[in-house]
Motif scaffolding. Structure first.
Motif, PDB file in Angstrom:
ATOM      1  N   TYR A   1     -30.770  50.083  -3.948  1.00  0.00           N
ATOM      2  CA  TYR A   1     -31.990  50.689  -3.428  1.00  0.00           C
ATOM      3  C   TYR A   1     -32.336  51.927  -4.243  1.00  0.00           C
ATOM      4  CZ  TYR A   1     -32.752  47.818   0.684  1.00  0.00           C
ATOM      5  OH  TYR A   1     -33.060  46.775   1.512  1.00  0.00           O
TER       6      TYR A   1
ATOM      7  N   SER B   1     -36.311  51.699  -1.112  1.00  0.00           N
ATOM      8  CA  SER B   1     -36.914  50.410  -1.419  1.00  0.00           C
ATOM      9  C   SER B   1     -36.170  49.775  -2.583  1.00  0.00           C
ATOM     10  CB  SER B   1     -38.383  50.611  -1.804  1.00  0.00           C
ATOM     11  OG  SER B   1     -38.983  49.381  -2.130  1.00  0.00           O
ATOM     12  N   ARG B   2     -36.250  48.454  -2.664  1.00  0.00           N
ATOM     13  CA  ARG B   2     -35.706  47.723  -3.811  1.00  0.00           C
ATOM     14  C   ARG B   2     -36.815  47.134  -4.670  1.00  0.00           C
ATOM     15  NH1 ARG B   2     -30.507  45.502  -4.662  1.00  0.00           N
ATOM     16  NH2 ARG B   2     -31.662  43.783  -5.580  1.00  0.00           N
ATOM     17  N   GLY B   3     -38.034  47.108  -4.179  1.00  0.00           N
ATOM     18  CA  GLY B   3     -39.136  46.586  -4.956  1.00  0.00           C
ATOM     19  C   GLY B   3     -39.126  45.077  -5.118  1.00  0.00           C
ATOM     20  N   GLU B   4     -38.445  44.372  -4.255  1.00  0.00           N
ATOM     21  CA  GLU B   4     -38.418  42.907  -4.279  1.00  0.00           C
ATOM     22  C   GLU B   4     -38.527  42.416  -2.853  1.00  0.00           C
ATOM     23  OE1 GLU B   4     -33.582  42.616  -4.226  1.00  0.00           O
ATOM     24  OE2 GLU B   4     -34.574  42.088  -6.065  1.00  0.00           O
ATOM     25  N   ALA B   5     -37.993  41.271  -2.561  1.00  0.00           N
ATOM     26  CA  ALA B   5     -38.123  40.687  -1.228  1.00  0.00           C
ATOM     27  C   ALA B   5     -37.286  41.414  -0.174  1.00  0.00           C
ATOM     28  CB  ALA B   5     -37.720  39.213  -1.257  1.00  0.00           C
ATOM     29  N   ALA B   6     -36.389  42.282  -0.592  1.00  0.00           N
ATOM     30  CA  ALA B   6     -35.542  42.984   0.370  1.00  0.00           C
ATOM     31  C   ALA B   6     -36.373  43.912   1.250  1.00  0.00           C
ATOM     32  CB  ALA B   6     -34.468  43.797  -0.357  1.00  0.00           C
TER      33      ALA B   6
ATOM     34  N   ASP C   1     -37.503  47.232   3.107  1.00  0.00           N
ATOM     35  CA  ASP C   1     -37.387  48.664   2.869  1.00  0.00           C
ATOM     36  C   ASP C   1     -36.579  49.275   4.011  1.00  0.00           C
ATOM     37  OD1 ASP C   1     -38.951  48.373   0.608  1.00  0.00           O
ATOM     38  OD2 ASP C   1     -40.735  49.271   1.493  1.00  0.00           O
TER      39      ASP C   1
ATOM     40  N   SER D   1     -28.291  35.054  -3.541  1.00  0.00           N
ATOM     41  CA  SER D   1     -28.109  33.791  -4.249  1.00  0.00           C
ATOM     42  C   SER D   1     -26.719  33.642  -4.863  1.00  0.00           C
ATOM     43  CB  SER D   1     -29.179  33.633  -5.336  1.00  0.00           C
ATOM     44  OG  SER D   1     -29.111  34.719  -6.227  1.00  0.00           O
TER      45      SER D   1
END
Length: 129
Positions: free
Chosen positions: A28, A41-46, A48, A78
Motif C-alpha cells: 500500500y 491505496s494500492r491503485g489496483e483492484a485492492a 483502499d 493469484s
C-alpha cells in the motif's frame, strides 16, 4: 448508483503501526495522513484502507472507542504460495496456517500489530469427492 471506489475504514489504537504493516508487507501507499489518520491505496483492484485512531473526534461519539474486531480483511491473490513465502521471509507471523477448504478455497491469515486479521485467498478447483 455508480460506485467509483471501495474503502474500508478501520479504527485502531496505533495508526502508524497498521500503516507501516500495510505499506511494508502489502504494497500500500499512503495517500493522505494527519494526526490519528492515514489513507492508503494500492491503485489496483485492492480495497483502499483508511485508518483512524481510536477515540479520534471525527468519529461519531458512539463509535470513538470501538476497535476493528470481528473483521477479516480478505484479499484474493493469484499466487498464494508466493505471497506466503514472501511474507514469511519478511518475518510476518502466520496466524492461521495455509489450508484448503473442500469448496476450493485455499487461504492463510496474518494479523497486523493492532490485531486486524488479514486473509489471503486463492480459489482452486475442489478435489473430486
Amino acid at each position: 448508483m455508480n460506485i467509483t471506489a471501495t474503502t474500508v475504514s478501520l479504527t485502531v489504537d496505533d495508526v502508524i503501526a497498521s500503516r507501516d504493516f500495510l505499506v511494508t508487507h502489502l504494497g500500500y501507499q499512503e495517500k493522505a495522513a494527519a494526526d490519528g489518520f492515514a489513507s492508503l491505496s494500492r491503485g489496483e483492484a485492492a480495497v483502499d484502507v483508511v485508518l483512524l485512531r481510536r477515540g479520534i473526534e471525527v468519529l461519531p461519539e458512539d463509535q470513538r472507542d470501538q476497535r476493528a474486531s470481528g473483521l477479516i480483511l480478505a484479499f484474493t491473490v493469484s499466487d498464494l504460495a508466493g505471497v506466503l513465502s514472501r511474507l514469511e521471509s519478511e518475518g510476518v507471523a502466520v496466524t492461521m496456517p495455509l489450508r484448503e477448504e473442500p469448496w476450493g478455497e485455499r487461504l492463510f491469515q496474518v494479523t497486523d500489530p493492532n490485531g486486524v486479521v488479514i486473509q489471503f485467498v486463492e480459489w482452486v478447483t475442489p478435489a473430486a469427492g
